[in-house]
Design a protein around this motif. Structure first.
Motif, PDB file in Angstrom:
ATOM      1  N   LEU A   1      -0.485 -19.168   7.925  1.00 39.05           N
ATOM      2  CA  LEU A   1       0.731 -19.622   8.591  1.00 39.05           C
ATOM      3  C   LEU A   1       1.532 -18.438   9.124  1.00 39.05           C
ATOM      4  CD1 LEU A   1       2.242 -22.262   9.200  1.00 39.05           C
ATOM      5  CD2 LEU A   1       3.529 -21.918   7.080  1.00 39.05           C
ATOM      6  N   ARG A   2       1.536 -17.346   8.343  1.00 43.77           N
ATOM      7  CA  ARG A   2       2.266 -16.156   8.780  1.00 43.77           C
ATOM      8  C   ARG A   2       1.520 -15.405   9.875  1.00 43.77           C
ATOM      9  NH1 ARG A   2       3.783 -15.628   3.223  1.00 43.77           N
ATOM     10  NH2 ARG A   2       1.900 -14.432   2.812  1.00 43.77           N
ATOM     11  N   ARG A   3       0.199 -15.255   9.711  1.00 40.46           N
ATOM     12  CA  ARG A   3      -0.562 -14.404  10.626  1.00 40.46           C
ATOM     13  C   ARG A   3      -0.923 -15.106  11.927  1.00 40.46           C
ATOM     14  NH1 ARG A   3      -3.329 -13.528   5.909  1.00 40.46           N
ATOM     15  NH2 ARG A   3      -5.064 -14.774   6.723  1.00 40.46           N
ATOM     16  N   ALA A   4      -1.551 -16.259  11.822  1.00 40.37           N
ATOM     17  CA  ALA A   4      -2.110 -16.925  13.004  1.00 40.37           C
ATOM     18  C   ALA A   4      -1.368 -18.187  13.391  1.00 40.37           C
ATOM     19  CB  ALA A   4      -3.589 -17.250  12.772  1.00 40.37           C
ATOM     20  N   GLY A   5      -0.728 -18.830  12.417  1.00 36.24           N
ATOM     21  CA  GLY A   5      -0.024 -20.056  12.712  1.00 36.24           C
ATOM     22  C   GLY A   5      -0.885 -21.293  12.507  1.00 36.24           C
ATOM     23  N   LEU A   6      -0.236 -22.432  12.459  1.00 37.14           N
ATOM     24  CA  LEU A   6      -0.909 -23.720  12.273  1.00 37.14           C
ATOM     25  C   LEU A   6      -1.299 -24.287  13.638  1.00 37.14           C
ATOM     26  CD1 LEU A   6      -1.629 -26.217  10.460  1.00 37.14           C
ATOM     27  CD2 LEU A   6       0.695 -27.043  10.964  1.00 37.14           C
ATOM     28  N   PRO A   7      -2.610 -24.505  13.885  1.00 42.53           N
ATOM     29  CA  PRO A   7      -3.009 -25.125  15.163  1.00 42.53           C
ATOM     30  C   PRO A   7      -2.602 -26.605  15.193  1.00 42.53           C
ATOM     31  CG  PRO A   7      -4.860 -24.014  14.077  1.00 42.53           C
ATOM     32  CD  PRO A   7      -3.780 -24.150  13.061  1.00 42.53           C
ATOM     33  N   VAL A   8      -1.971 -27.002  16.276  1.00 40.62           N
ATOM     34  CA  VAL A   8      -1.489 -28.379  16.421  1.00 40.62           C
ATOM     35  C   VAL A   8      -1.903 -28.903  17.785  1.00 40.62           C
ATOM     36  CG1 VAL A   8       0.555 -29.848  16.563  1.00 40.62           C
ATOM     37  CG2 VAL A   8       0.481 -27.997  14.890  1.00 40.62           C
ATOM     38  N   SER A   9      -2.388 -30.139  17.823  1.00 43.10           N
ATOM     39  CA  SER A   9      -2.711 -30.798  19.084  1.00 43.10           C
ATOM     40  C   SER A   9      -1.761 -31.969  19.295  1.00 43.10           C
ATOM     41  CB  SER A   9      -4.155 -31.301  19.078  1.00 43.10           C
ATOM     42  OG  SER A   9      -5.047 -30.226  19.194  1.00 43.10           O
ATOM     43  N   VAL A  10      -1.211 -32.057  20.513  1.00 45.51           N
ATOM     44  CA  VAL A  10      -0.231 -33.085  20.842  1.00 45.51           C
ATOM     45  C   VAL A  10      -0.742 -33.892  22.026  1.00 45.51           C
ATOM     46  CG1 VAL A  10       2.131 -33.510  21.625  1.00 45.51           C
ATOM     47  CG2 VAL A  10       1.667 -31.640  20.031  1.00 45.51           C
TER      48      VAL A  10
END
Length: 562
Positions: free
Chosen positions: A487-496
C-alpha cells in the motif's frame, strides 16, 4: 508482453459488472457479451449534445487507419483489449481524397493524398492538391492558390487561445496546415523557399512555414524542427527565425523536457518548444520488415528507445492543456507524426510505439473532458497507409512478426513497393466525444470536421418522449487484501466502471479518513491508490459517479495484511 495485474483486475471487475452491462463501456467500445440483451440506444442518446463546443482538442495519428490501430492494439492490449481511443462514443468513417493541379474550376480527383491536403481539409473545410497547405488548388504546383482561413485562425479571431503540437518538425505538413498558407510543404524555413518564391517575405509574401507559425502567434507550439528556426530570415542582418520569434513576438524557447516542465502559464508570453533538430525520436527502437521469411518472429517484442530528454506526446498534450485552459476555451491540435514516418520505413515497432503514445494523449484529453464536458475531442488520422495484418510471413513483399499481448504471433506486411511503404486511398476511422460529437457518425469527409470544430448551428433534440438522461451507475473492483508495505510502495490497484456520469471520483478510506483520492474518466478506468499513513482494520474503496441523472456510489472493502 504479459498483462499487468491492474488489467487483470479490470477484466475481472467488468466481468462481474453485468448489472450495468454495456453501460460500463462506450458505444465505440467492446460489444456486449454474446447473448446479452442489453440495448445501448438510451446510452447513446444520453451522450448526444448539440451545444457548440467551447474548446476543441483534435488528436491526429498520421497514417493511422484501422489496420494500424488493430495491429497496435493486438500487440499492446491483445485481441480483446481496447484503447482509450476505442472508448469514444461516436465513431464513423472518413474519406480523405484530394485534388490535382489543372486548369480548373473542376480539378481532377487525387484518390491518394499526402498529409498537406488532408490536414488542410479539416483545417479549412475545403479540398486542395498534394503538397499544398491551407491554400486552394491552381494550374501548377508552383503557382499559389487562394488562402483559406483555418479553424485555428478563427478560434484566435474569437479571442481564444490556441496550441499546435507534434512529434515531427513543427513545420511539417500536418502541424503547418493549422496556421500556415503556402503552395509547397517543403518551404519550411527561409532558405527552403525555391518552390515558393512568391511567398518569400522579401517578395511581399507571408514567409516560410516557420515564420508564418510564429507570426500567427500560436500560443503553444511544441515539437521538433529546430533546424528550420536557426535559418536566417531574408530580411538581412543575420537574424534567425528563432531570434525573430523571440524579439518580435516574445516567444519563450524550450529545448527539453525540463524546460517544458518549468513553464506554468502563458502570462510571460507564448512558448515555442523545439526538442530536436528535425523529428522527435520514435517511442520504440525499429523493427524493419524484410522480404520473406521476414523480420522478427514468434517471440520478438519491441524495445523502448532511448529518447534522451525529449518529451513524449502525452506529456506535451498535458502541458499544452494546462497552459491553454481558461474560461473562454481553446483549440489544440496534437499529432503523433511518427506513426506515418515509421510506416514509410516499414518499421512496425516504431509505428506501434507512437500509436500507443497517441492513445496515452487521448486519455489525457479524456481526463480533461471529464472535468470540462463542454470540450469536443476528435481522434482521427489524415490518410490510410499500407500496413496490413496478414496470415503469415510469406504473405507480402516485406513482412515482420511480433509476439502480442496474447502471447501469439502477429505478422504485418508492406507490399506497395519493394522497399519502403506508401499511403493508400482507403477511408479511415474518426471518433469523437463531447458537444456535437455525433456529427462524425456514418461516412463523412474530413472537410466535414471543419464545421463541427467551429460549432454547427445547434439542433433541437426530440421533444416529449425522448430518452431522459440515465441515472449514473458505478461499480468498483480490487483485490480483497493488500499488505501495508504494498500500500505504501505501489498502492492498491482499483478498477472502476461507470455509466451516465460526467464526473467519477475514487477514494480510499480508513475509519472515515480519506487517505487518497483520484479522478477517472466518465466511464471509469484503472488507478492505484497509495498512502503512507498508518492504517489498521479495513480499507474502504469508494466510487462516486455524478451526472445529469443524479449520482451513484459503489464501495469495496479491502482487508489489510502485514
Amino acid at each position: 508482453m504479459p498483462r499487468t495485474s491492474t488489467s487483470l483486475i479490470a477484466t475481472g471487475a467488468l466481468t462481474g459488472l453485468l448489472a450495468i452491462g454495456a453501460l460500463a463501456t462506450s458505444a465505440a467500445g467492446p460489444a456486449p457479451e454474446a447473448g446479452s440483451e442489453q440495448d445501448r440506444s438510451a446510452q447513446l442518446a444520453a451522450r448526444i449534445d448539440p451545444a457548440e463546443p467551447k474548446s476543441v482538442i483534435l488528436l491526429i495519428g498520421d497514417g493511422m487507419d484501422d489496420s494500424m490501430i488493430t495491429a497496435a492494439r493486438d500487440y499492446a492490449r491483445g485481441a480483446d483489449g481496447r484503447f482509450a481511443l476505442d472508448s469514444l462514443p461516436f465513431t464513423g468513417a472518413m474519406t480523405t481524397h484530394g485534388l490535382k493541379v489543372g486548369p480548373g474550376p473542376d480539378y481532377p480527383i487525387a484518390y491518394v493524398s499526402d498529409s498537406a491536403p488532408t490536414a488542410s481539409g479539416w483545417s479549412t473545410g475545403r479540398k486542395t492538391v498534394d503538397g499544398r497547405l491551407s491554400q486552394g488548388p491552381s494550374t501548377a504546383a508552383t503557382i499559389p492558390g487562394e488562402d483559406y482561413r483555418t479553424v485555428l485562425e478563427q478560434f484566435q479571431e474569437a479571442g481564444k487561445l490556441t496550441g499546435d503540437i507534434t512529434t515531427s518538425e513543427i513545420t511539417d505538413a500536418t502541424p503547418a496546415a493549422a496556421a500556415a498558407h503556402i503552395n509547397a510543404r517543403a518551404c519550411k524555413g527561409p532558405t527552403d523557399m525555391a518552390s515558393c518564391l512568391p511567398a518569400k517575405k522579401s517578395n511581399g509574401g507571408k514567409g516560410s512555414i516557420a515564420e508564418q507559425l510564429v507570426d500567427h502567434e500560436v500560443d503553444v507550439l511544441l515539437g521538433g524542427g529546430m533546424s528550420s528556426y536557426t535559418q536566417p530570415t531574408d530580411a538581412g542582418g543575420g537574424e534567425t527565425v528563432l531570434s525573430y520569434a523571440q524579439r518580435e513576438h516574445g516567444y519563450r524557447v524550450l529545448q527539453d523536457e525540463r524546460d517544458l516542465a518549468s513553464v506554468t502559464s502563458l502570462e510571460d508570453g507564448p512558448v515555442l518548444g523545439l526538442f530536436a533538430p528535425v523529428n522527435l525520436t520514435p517511442m520504440n527502437d525499429p523493427l524493419v520488415a524484410t522480404p520473406p521469411p521476414g523480420a522478427g518472429g514468434a517471440t520478438t517484442e519491441c524495445t523502448p528507445a532511448d529518447r534522451g530528454d525529449q518529451p513524449d506526446l502525452s506529456t506535451m498534450t498535458q502541458k499544452a492543456i494546462e497552459l491553454l485552459d481558461n474560461p473562454e476555451g481553446f483549440f489544440l491540435q496534437a499529432e503523433s507524426a511518427m506513426i506515418d514516418k515509421q510506416e514509410h520505413a516499414t518499421d512496425i515497432c516504431g509505428a506501434i510505439g507512437d500509436l500507443v503514445e497517441l492513445d496515452e494523449a487521448v486519455q489525457v484529453a479524456l481526463d480533461y473532458q471529464a472535468e470540462h464536458p463542454d470540450t469536443l475531442i476528435i481522434v482521427t488520422g489524415d490518410h490510410a497507409h499500407s500496413t496490413q495484418i496478414v496470415g503469415g510471413s510469406g504473405d507480402g513483399k516485406l513482412t515482420a512478426t511480433l509476439r502480442t499481448a496474447d502471447g501469439d504471433p502477429l505478422t504485418v506486411a508492406y507490399s506497395t513497393s519493394d522497399t519502403g511503404s506508401d499511403h493508400t486511398g482507403a477511408q479511415i476511422r474518426v471518433a469523437a466525444s463531447g458537444p456535437q460529437a455525433a456529427n462524425v457518425t456514418g461516412v463523412i469527409d474530413q472537410t466535414d470536421l471543419y464545421a463541427t470544430m467551429l460549432g454547427r448551428t445547434p439542433s433541437t433534440l426530440p421533444g416529449p418522449g425522448q430518452p431522459q438522461p440515465l441515472a449514473p451507475q458505478a461499480a468498483v473492483a480490487s483485490a480483497p487484501t493488500v499488505s501495508r508495505g504494498v500500500l505504501r510502495r505501489a498502492g492498491l490497484p482499483v478498477s472502476v466502471a461507470a455509466a451516465g456520469a460526467t464526473k467519477v471520483t475514487v477514494q480510499l478510506l480508513n475509519k472515515g479518513r480519506v487517505l487518497a483520492s483520484r479522478k477517472v474518466g466518465r466511464e471509469g478506468g484503472d488507478v492505484r491508490l497509495r498512502t503512507r499513513r498508518t492504517v489498521t482494520g479495513q480499507l474502504v474503496v469508494k466510487v462516486v459517479a455524478t451526472g445529469p441523472g443524479g449520482s451513484d456510489v459503489a464501495t469495496r472493502r479491502v482487508r489489510i495484511t502485514r
